[in-house]
Scaffold this motif. Structure first.
Motif, PDB file in Angstrom:
ATOM      1  N   TYR A 177      32.456 -41.862  38.010  1.00 25.04           N
ATOM      2  CA  TYR A 177      32.335 -41.447  39.682  1.00 25.04           C
ATOM      3  C   TYR A 177      31.086 -40.591  38.622  1.00 25.04           C
ATOM      4  O   TYR A 177      29.700 -40.680  39.339  1.00 25.04           O
ATOM      5  N   ASP A 178      31.208 -40.328  37.460  1.00 21.03           N
ATOM      6  CA  ASP A 178      29.865 -38.917  36.806  1.00 21.03           C
ATOM      7  C   ASP A 178      28.935 -39.796  36.909  1.00 21.03           C
ATOM      8  O   ASP A 178      27.621 -39.279  36.808  1.00 21.03           O
ATOM      9  N   ILE A 180      27.393 -42.059  38.738  1.00 22.82           N
ATOM     10  CA  ILE A 180      26.987 -42.233  39.593  1.00 22.82           C
ATOM     11  C   ILE A 180      25.896 -40.843  40.050  1.00 22.82           C
ATOM     12  O   ILE A 180      25.118 -40.818  40.830  1.00 22.82           O
ATOM     13  N   GLN A 181      26.324 -39.731  39.555  1.00 21.93           N
ATOM     14  CA  GLN A 181      26.363 -38.718  40.339  1.00 21.93           C
ATOM     15  C   GLN A 181      24.243 -38.179  39.282  1.00 21.93           C
ATOM     16  O   GLN A 181      23.987 -38.122  39.640  1.00 21.93           O
ATOM     17  N   ARG A 184      22.421 -40.555  40.723  1.00 22.60           N
ATOM     18  CA  ARG A 184      21.528 -39.865  41.842  1.00 22.60           C
ATOM     19  C   ARG A 184      20.017 -38.829  40.956  1.00 22.60           C
ATOM     20  O   ARG A 184      19.261 -39.123  41.282  1.00 22.60           O
ATOM     21  N   ARG A 214      37.496 -48.679  43.977  1.00 22.50           N
ATOM     22  CA  ARG A 214      37.431 -47.849  45.255  1.00 22.50           C
ATOM     23  C   ARG A 214      36.945 -46.856  45.163  1.00 22.50           C
ATOM     24  O   ARG A 214      36.313 -46.215  46.002  1.00 22.50           O
ATOM     25  N   VAL A 215      36.656 -45.666  43.396  1.00 21.88           N
ATOM     26  CA  VAL A 215      35.629 -44.527  43.430  1.00 21.88           C
ATOM     27  C   VAL A 215      34.443 -44.679  43.664  1.00 21.88           C
ATOM     28  O   VAL A 215      33.923 -43.838  44.108  1.00 21.88           O
ATOM     29  N   ILE A 216      33.715 -46.112  42.754  1.00 24.48           N
ATOM     30  CA  ILE A 216      32.438 -46.793  43.597  1.00 24.48           C
ATOM     31  C   ILE A 216      31.920 -45.982  45.049  1.00 24.48           C
ATOM     32  O   ILE A 216      30.933 -45.976  45.215  1.00 24.48           O
ATOM     33  N   ASN A 217      32.926 -46.848  45.779  1.00 23.03           N
ATOM     34  CA  ASN A 217      32.823 -47.375  47.447  1.00 23.03           C
ATOM     35  C   ASN A 217      32.912 -46.955  47.882  1.00 23.03           C
ATOM     36  O   ASN A 217      32.517 -46.098  48.833  1.00 23.03           O
ATOM     37  N   LYS A 218      33.637 -45.580  48.144  1.00 25.32           N
ATOM     38  CA  LYS A 218      34.127 -44.045  48.309  1.00 25.32           C
ATOM     39  C   LYS A 218      32.886 -43.445  47.843  1.00 25.32           C
ATOM     40  O   LYS A 218      32.390 -42.362  49.539  1.00 25.32           O
ATOM     41  N   ASP A 219      32.219 -42.967  47.729  1.00 26.15           N
ATOM     42  CA  ASP A 219      30.797 -42.610  46.674  1.00 26.15           C
ATOM     43  C   ASP A 219      29.913 -42.781  47.959  1.00 26.15           C
ATOM     44  O   ASP A 219      28.890 -42.463  47.629  1.00 26.15           O
ATOM     45  N   MET A 220      30.431 -44.663  47.345  1.00 24.28           N
ATOM     46  CA  MET A 220      28.607 -45.186  48.061  1.00 24.28           C
ATOM     47  C   MET A 220      29.196 -46.229  48.632  1.00 24.28           C
ATOM     48  O   MET A 220      29.797 -47.358  47.988  1.00 24.28           O
TER      49      MET A 220
END
Length: 312
Positions: A177-178, A180-181, A184, A214-220
């Protein structure tokens, strides 16, 4: 030495275990009879192409011989090459990495310990940066071993790309998650996420892998673009078993097959593609940083079946 020459050299052991045995068979048996087919099937199985795939290839060869009215065993070599090329696919989109040209591409890398996963990530980062001109960020999602984080950091420094890491024992999904942020914020083109070198028999670790996804897909919602399974070619049919189990648990989209240069079992490429319908997208043909390359079926077949014995 160009890539094709390096690929051909890396397949030397596989050729000796496969193509050269076919050459010997063709030279020794001048008739296309049942004995010829039986020996050919044994050679294919011995080259780690797998029993089912070997039987299928021989049956298709029988059909082509009948259809084309072939009576010259020399002609069979070219037909066999065609059949293997057909199994591997004609290249293009099926074997190409899925890249998001309009934004961030997220690649999740999975596999058991010892297959060369961290090295593959480092070489893949190099490929994206140097060959494609992409800005790459790595994520140290294998938090079970401090050594894994350190090894990935060594690669990030060597390649000259940034890395996101947490301390040992942290939640791998939180690292993803971190990352991905950060990707970006830093306007990265490609994010490559490492995962623990998990055994495919450990259900809790597989559940964790699903959580990361799931975490990756939820954010992206459109990510990850690729879930790459790293396999060691030297393990032969064991690699096929790993691919089957990972494919069921992790929705693997492509395979990176390493250590082709150190094995006579390169025929496993054919077995994986035919039995599992999971495309091989990357191959490792040496220890050099530039020796992880996109898999091109036609080029692979040409390197495996040289035009003549002198070129082998």
């Amino acid at each position: 030495m160009g890539f094709f020459s390096r690929l051909k050299e890396s397949l030397t052991k596989t050729r000796k275990n496969f193509v050269e045995k076919i050459e010997t068979l063709v030279t020794r048996r001048r008739a296309i009879d049942e004995g010829f087919y039986e020996e050919l099937e044994e050679i294919l199985i011995g080259a780690d192409i797998g029993i089912n795939t070997a039987v299928e290839i021989v049956e298709n060869l029988r059909a082509e011989v009948k259809k084309r009215k072939i009576d010259d065993v020399e002609t069979l070599k070219e037909v066999l090459k065609e059949l293997i090329c057909n199994i591997l696919g004609e290249g293009g989109a099926s074997t190409a990495l899925n890249i998001n040209e309009d934004g961030l591409t997220v690649i999740l890398v999975v596999g058991v310990n010892g297959v060369g996963k961290t090295t593959t990530i480092g070489k893949l980062a190099y490929y994206f940066k140097e060959e494609l001109g992409k800005k790459v960020l790595l994520a140290a999602g294998d938090t079970f071993r401090a050594a894994a984080i350190d090894q990935l950091e060594i690669w990030s420094n060597r390649v000259g790309v940034e890395m996101i890491k947490h301390k040992e024992g942290a939640d791998p999904a939180a690292v993803a998650y971190d990352a991905i942020q950060a990707a970006r914020a830093r306007r990265s083109d490609v994010l490559i996420v490492d995962t623990a070198g998990r055994l495919h028999t450990k259900s809790n670790l597989m559940d964790e892998l699903k959580k990361i996804k799931r975490v990756i897909n939820k954010d992206m919602p459109e990510a990850p673009q690729e879930i790459l399974l790293v396999l060691d070619a030297t393990t032969g049919q064991n690699a096929v078993s790993q691919a089957k189990l990972f494919g069921e648990a992790a929705d693997v989209t492509g395979i990176a097959l390493t250590k082709l240069d150190g094995t006579a079992k390169g025929g496993v490429v054919i077995s994986i593609k035919n039995a599992l319908k999971i495309p091989v997208k990357l191959i490792g043909i040496g220890e050099g940083i530039e020796d992880l390359r996109p898999f091109e079926p036609e080029v692979f077949a040409e390197a495996l079946f040289p035009v003549n014995k002198e070129s082998a």
